[in-house]
Scaffold this motif. Structure first.
Motif, PDB file in Angstrom:
ATOM      1  N   SER A 415       0.812  -1.214   0.000  1.00 17.00           N
ATOM      2  CA  SER A 415       0.000   0.000   0.000  1.00 17.00           C
ATOM      3  C   SER A 415       0.843   1.262   0.000  1.00 17.00           C
ATOM      4  CB  SER A 415      -0.913   0.049   1.242  1.00 17.00           C
ATOM      5  OG  SER A 415      -2.158  -0.496   0.941  1.00 17.00           O
ATOM      6  N   GLU A 416       1.630   1.437  -1.040  1.00 19.89           N
ATOM      7  CA  GLU A 416       2.419   2.663  -1.071  1.00 19.89           C
ATOM      8  C   GLU A 416       2.731   3.094  -2.490  1.00 19.89           C
ATOM      9  OE1 GLU A 416       6.042   1.888   1.093  1.00 19.89           O
ATOM     10  OE2 GLU A 416       6.219  -0.092   0.210  1.00 19.89           O
ATOM     11  N   LEU A 417       3.121   4.354  -2.544  1.00 22.14           N
ATOM     12  CA  LEU A 417       3.567   4.946  -3.795  1.00 22.14           C
ATOM     13  C   LEU A 417       5.062   5.198  -3.618  1.00 22.14           C
ATOM     14  CD1 LEU A 417       2.896   6.299  -6.524  1.00 22.14           C
ATOM     15  CD2 LEU A 417       2.421   8.393  -5.260  1.00 22.14           C
ATOM     16  N   VAL A 418       5.866   4.693  -4.553  1.00 23.89           N
ATOM     17  CA  VAL A 418       7.315   4.788  -4.411  1.00 23.89           C
ATOM     18  C   VAL A 418       7.895   5.544  -5.600  1.00 23.89           C
ATOM     19  CG1 VAL A 418       9.467   3.473  -4.291  1.00 23.89           C
ATOM     20  CG2 VAL A 418       7.450   2.685  -3.032  1.00 23.89           C
ATOM     21  N   LYS A 419       8.696   6.554  -5.254  1.00 18.00           N
ATOM     22  CA  LYS A 419       9.364   7.349  -6.282  1.00 18.00           C
ATOM     23  C   LYS A 419      10.797   6.849  -6.424  1.00 18.00           C
ATOM     24  CE  LYS A 419      10.886  12.125  -7.140  1.00 18.00           C
ATOM     25  NZ  LYS A 419      10.829  13.518  -6.672  1.00 18.00           N
ATOM     26  N   PHE A 434      -3.897   4.877   0.788  1.00 13.62           N
ATOM     27  CA  PHE A 434      -4.995   4.337   1.610  1.00 13.62           C
ATOM     28  C   PHE A 434      -6.105   3.899   0.670  1.00 13.62           C
ATOM     29  CE2 PHE A 434      -2.579   7.555   3.748  1.00 13.62           C
ATOM     30  CZ  PHE A 434      -2.186   6.934   4.914  1.00 13.62           C
ATOM     31  N   TYR A 435      -6.212   2.626   0.409  1.00  8.66           N
ATOM     32  CA  TYR A 435      -5.319   1.512   0.670  1.00  8.66           C
ATOM     33  C   TYR A 435      -5.233   0.680  -0.595  1.00  8.66           C
ATOM     34  CZ  TYR A 435      -6.544   2.756   5.481  1.00  8.66           C
ATOM     35  OH  TYR A 435      -6.761   3.449   6.631  1.00  8.66           O
ATOM     36  N   SER A 436      -4.153  -0.045  -0.772  1.00  6.95           N
ATOM     37  CA  SER A 436      -3.996  -1.002  -1.862  1.00  6.95           C
ATOM     38  C   SER A 436      -4.243  -0.373  -3.233  1.00  6.95           C
ATOM     39  CB  SER A 436      -4.927  -2.202  -1.664  1.00  6.95           C
ATOM     40  OG  SER A 436      -4.595  -2.843  -0.464  1.00  6.95           O
ATOM     41  N   LYS A 453       3.224  17.121 -12.410  1.00  8.44           N
ATOM     42  CA  LYS A 453       2.838  17.970 -11.283  1.00  8.44           C
ATOM     43  C   LYS A 453       2.100  17.167 -10.222  1.00  8.44           C
ATOM     44  CE  LYS A 453       0.828  22.497 -10.431  1.00  8.44           C
ATOM     45  NZ  LYS A 453       0.232  23.695 -11.055  1.00  8.44           N
ATOM     46  N   TYR A 454       1.211  16.303 -10.685  1.00  9.02           N
ATOM     47  CA  TYR A 454       0.419  15.490  -9.766  1.00  9.02           C
ATOM     48  C   TYR A 454       0.519  14.020 -10.144  1.00  9.02           C
ATOM     49  CZ  TYR A 454      -1.905  19.975  -8.982  1.00  9.02           C
ATOM     50  OH  TYR A 454      -2.167  21.283  -8.716  1.00  9.02           O
ATOM     51  N   ALA A 455       0.405  13.174  -9.126  1.00  5.10           N
ATOM     52  CA  ALA A 455       0.156  11.753  -9.373  1.00  5.10           C
ATOM     53  C   ALA A 455      -1.180  11.426  -8.731  1.00  5.10           C
ATOM     54  CB  ALA A 455       1.260  10.895  -8.780  1.00  5.10           C
ATOM     55  N   LEU A 456      -2.037  10.792  -9.496  1.00  2.00           N
ATOM     56  CA  LEU A 456      -3.332  10.364  -8.978  1.00  2.00           C
ATOM     57  C   LEU A 456      -3.265   8.858  -8.769  1.00  2.00           C
ATOM     58  CD1 LEU A 456      -6.264  11.459  -8.464  1.00  2.00           C
ATOM     59  CD2 LEU A 456      -6.835  10.461 -10.678  1.00  2.00           C
ATOM     60  N   VAL A 457      -3.485   8.437  -7.540  1.00  2.00           N
ATOM     61  CA  VAL A 457      -3.392   7.014  -7.217  1.00  2.00           C
ATOM     62  C   VAL A 457      -4.797   6.496  -6.982  1.00  2.00           C
ATOM     63  CG1 VAL A 457      -2.456   5.332  -5.601  1.00  2.00           C
ATOM     64  CG2 VAL A 457      -1.131   7.359  -6.195  1.00  2.00           C
ATOM     65  N   MET A 458      -5.119   5.380  -7.612  1.00  2.81           N
ATOM     66  CA  MET A 458      -6.478   4.850  -7.498  1.00  2.81           C
ATOM     67  C   MET A 458      -6.462   3.578  -6.670  1.00  2.81           C
ATOM     68  SD  MET A 458      -7.328   6.024 -11.306  1.00  2.81           S
ATOM     69  CE  MET A 458      -5.569   6.111 -11.615  1.00  2.81           C
ATOM     70  N   ASN A 459      -7.189   3.637  -5.562  1.00  6.64           N
ATOM     71  CA  ASN A 459      -7.089   2.600  -4.543  1.00  6.64           C
ATOM     72  C   ASN A 459      -8.259   1.636  -4.600  1.00  6.64           C
ATOM     73  OD1 ASN A 459      -4.700   3.716  -3.351  1.00  6.64           O
ATOM     74  ND2 ASN A 459      -6.019   5.361  -2.609  1.00  6.64           N
ATOM     75  N   LYS A 460      -7.968   0.409  -4.201  1.00  7.24           N
ATOM     76  CA  LYS A 460      -8.983  -0.637  -4.254  1.00  7.24           C
ATOM     77  C   LYS A 460      -9.801  -0.694  -2.972  1.00  7.24           C
ATOM     78  CE  LYS A 460      -7.393  -1.892  -8.185  1.00  7.24           C
ATOM     79  NZ  LYS A 460      -8.121  -1.392  -9.352  1.00  7.24           N
ATOM     80  N   ILE A 461      -9.197  -0.301  -1.878  1.00  6.99           N
ATOM     81  CA  ILE A 461      -9.856  -0.458  -0.573  1.00  6.99           C
ATOM     82  C   ILE A 461      -9.961   0.915   0.079  1.00  6.99           C
ATOM     83  CG2 ILE A 461      -9.619  -1.544   1.701  1.00  6.99           C
ATOM     84  CD1 ILE A 461      -8.100  -3.823   0.199  1.00  6.99           C
ATOM     85  N   THR A 462     -11.121   1.196   0.684  1.00 13.42           N
ATOM     86  CA  THR A 462     -11.339   2.516   1.261  1.00 13.42           C
ATOM     87  C   THR A 462     -11.360   2.490   2.782  1.00 13.42           C
ATOM     88  OG1 THR A 462     -12.864   2.746  -0.564  1.00 13.42           O
ATOM     89  CG2 THR A 462     -12.687   4.592   0.918  1.00 13.42           C
TER      90      THR A 462
END
Ligand code: K7E
Ligand code: CUA
Length: 651
Positions: A415-419, A434-436, A453-462
């Motif tokens: 459950s993370e975003l890695v640069k 948050f989360y997965s 400029k932005y990263a949009l992360v789409m999560n499976k679990i809320t």
């Protein structure tokens, strides 16, 4: 007195912030620091967002349109599922868009939107999106934000490695996730190996109007083809696909398809494929699939049935396909903006494996192969491997890039975003999600020029991110600021359906070309009525056709008599308005379709099958003026054997 109340209130607030800072739920930490973040996502009333985000709806089948950074929802574009709000799939004009060789299909599973490109840059003309379940690709026209074409993909099951465009939108591609018998037939499942095949499809795109045409398919071994991305720059001319289940297992896949240490990324040379097609080195197979096209001038979709498809077999065609060994059941394959790095996200691995395109070309020239399978050369791992991001997280799924040489990978399990940095493979920063997370999106992510400029992360679990809404909670997107060394979480917002991929683009590219009305003089709809004086009602056997117009705030005609039980009534409604943002709608009691919403200058057809004798009202569904509630009419329905003549009133 007053002052001390205020002070103690501030004290309590500060203490509660401190408490939440120290609590184990690190998500709350962010809200304590949230004022700065709030400023970064706040778009004041009346002002516009900087980016559009087109977010797939997954099991909703649709494509939703958001603004970034605000996370405001602008529109849900119906694509693969019928939609009562807009009459999509219900009205006579759009229902043919959902035709397939399996019949009319009212639902779909949409995954990967991708925006058209010119010279490796987003041009904002169309969004393509795949349907996973009943394999199809749709085109959404971004001048009107409507679905204008859907093409079925034959010989395919689970159209998941789809739908990505090449850097000049020469092709949009599709690919099978599930291999199936080829040709499809009745056969024992245990004979999978060697008999099941995976087909990759190349659809050429007309540069003038975006219309698709299935040019050819490549018949691949019976693996699962999961994701794909085009080459760019030097690697333009190639397409890359992840595979899993190179074991060719057909049961207990969670175990049996996880045996091999490495699966493959398939590198497909589509320029070579074009040569082979020109040389006639294809086989023609009989098929039958639907190609559904919405014509803007007739405002109506029609279905063409296509009977043949060209197939290339890489076993007979040297240089067409190579396999790049990649650990371990890779999900996403992502190509960096330069086109040099091919990133494999091995979802059962802790590392992210990166291959080099230039090394790949060299290895092919020097024939550094470690074997072959089904006649396709396997390139030696060391000869193509550029590097790995070591122990970056657990369960890498997808990677996107900024315009400064950094990559961003979503890790489902941890459950993370890695640069991390391209070339040195060092991890620069990591932030919890948050989360997965599944996909992430950086605007322009699948192009040579991302907007980092932005990263949009789409999560499976809320879980605990929003107010509870019963057992089903919303899926969620999270917006990160990626302009600094450290990424910063700015915003959570709910999504429509389950988002998989998304495509983002600066609003300035799309805004100027957005259509405000349909010009009445260009309306070539078969049932268009361009003036109230031309309205009429015509009987054809059991069909009653009402040629109707709308203008604030009146239907012409508004009272109709002579309709009988058992008739089928067609309201062909032309909206005579020529002003921006003035649709009119129509609904009728007991209709088993949906309302329609007719845009200025457009004609749409609503159908109603009266079941009961009586006088029944219809009304406008869109609050169009102060006299909207007066926008109504009646239809008198008589018994089947009645001989009351059709009549109607114009005022
Ligand atoms: Cu990873 Cu369909 Cu692209 Cu979902 S897929 S996450
Ligand atoms: Cu037209 Cu309300």
């Amino acid at each position: 007195m007053k002052k001390s109340i205020k002070l103690s209130f501030i004290f309590i607030t500060i203490t509660s912030l401190l408490i939440s800072c120290s609590s184990k739920d690190s998500s709350k930490t962010n809200s304590a620091l949230g004022y700065n973040s709030a400023e970064k996502v706040y778009v004041p009333p009346g002002e516009y967002d900087e980016f559009y985000a087109f977010i797939s709806g997954g099991f909703s089948g649709q494509l939703s349109v958001y603004g970034l950074p605000s996370g405001r929802l602008f529109k849900i574009i119906p694509v693969f599922s019928v939609d009562g709000e807009k009459g999509f799939g219900f009205n006579e004009e759009t229902k043919n868009l959902l035709n397939t060789s399996f019949g009319f299909i009212p639902w779909g599973d949409s995954h990967h939107p991708d925006i058209s490109q010119t010279d490796g840059k987003l041009d904002g003309r169309w969004v393509f999106i795949n349907e996973n379940n009943t394999p199809r690709i749709a085109k959404v026209d971004l001048s009107v934000f409507e679905t204008t074409e859907i093409i079925e993909i034959p010989n395919t099951a689970g159209n998941h490695s789809s739908s990505y465009v090449t850097e000049n939108t020469e092709y949009v591609i599709a690919g099978t996730r599930f291999s199936i018998p080829f040709p499809q037939r009745d056969m024992p499942i245990k004979d999978y190996k060697g008999n099941f095949k995976g087909v990759l499809s190349f659809l050429e795109v007309d540069p003038d109007n975006g219309n698709m045409n299935l040019s050819f398919q490549i018949m691949m071994p019976g693996f699962d083809y999961d994701k794909a991305h085009p080459g760019r720059g030097d690697s333009h001319g190639w397409f890359f696909y992840t595979t899993y289940n190179t074991e060719e297992a057909y049961s207990l896949l969670e175990v049996n398809a996880s045996q091999n240490d490495k699966d493959f990324i398939a590198a497909v040379n589509w320029k070579k494929a074009e040569e082979y097609i020109k040389q006639g080195k294809f086989k023609t197979f009989k098929t039958n699939y639907a190609h559904n096209m919405y014509d803007e001038s007739t405002q109506t979709a029609t279905t063409k049935w296509i009977k043949e498809v060209k197939i290339l077999d890489p076993a007979d065609l040297p240089g067409l396909v190579y396999f790049l060994p990649t650990p371990k059941s890779p999900h996403g394959v992502d190509i960096d903006p330069s086109g040099e790095y091919i990133v494999g996200n091995g979802k059962l691995s802790a590392d992210v494996t990166v291959h080099s395109f230039s090394k790949m070309i060299k290895a092919i020239e020097e024939e550094k192969f470690s074997g072959e399978t089904y006649g396709i050369p396997i390139i030696d791992f060391e000869a193509v491997h550029a590097g790995s991001v070591k122990q970056a997280g657990l369960g890498p799924l997808h990677t996107e890039f900024d315009d400064n040489g950094y990559a961003y990978t979503s890790f489902f399990i941890s459950s993370e975003l890695v640069k991390w940095k391209l070339g040195t493979w060092e991890v620069i920063d990591r932030k919890p999600t948050f989360y997965s997370p599944g996909h992430l999106m950086i605007p322009g992510g699948n192009s040579g020029s991302p907007f980092g400029k932005y990263a949009l992360v789409m999560n499976k679990i809320t879980k605990d991110r929003y107010l509870p809404t019963g057992p089903e909670v919303t899926q969620s997107a999270q917006l990160y600021d990626i302009t600094g060394d450290k990424m910063e979480l700015l915003l959570d917002f709910p999504t429509v359906g389950e988002p998989h991929y998304a495509a983002g683009i600066p609003a300035d590219i799309i805004k100027p070309q957005s259509k405000k009305i349909y010009k009445l003089e260009e309306n070539k709809h078969k049932y268009a009525t361009l003036s109230p004086s031309d309205t009429k009602v015509v009987r054809k056997g059991k069909e009653v056709h009402i040629y109707m117009t709308t203008i604030r705030s009146h239907f012409t005609p508004d009272n109709i008599e002579g309709v009988r039980v058992g008739d089928k009534v067609y309201f062909h409604v032309t909206n005579l308005e020529q002003d921006y943002d003035v649709p009119h709608g129509v609904a009728m009691i007991g209709a088993n379709t949906s309302e329609i919403l007719v845009m200025p200058g457009q004609t749409e057809t609503f159908t109603w099958e009266p079941k009961k004798v009586g006088v029944w009202p219809f009304y406008c569904t869109d609050f169009c003026s102060a006299l909207h509630q007066e926008m109504q009419g009646y239809i008198r329905v008589s018994p089947r054997n009645s001989n009351i003549k059709l009549s109607w009133s114009l005022d």
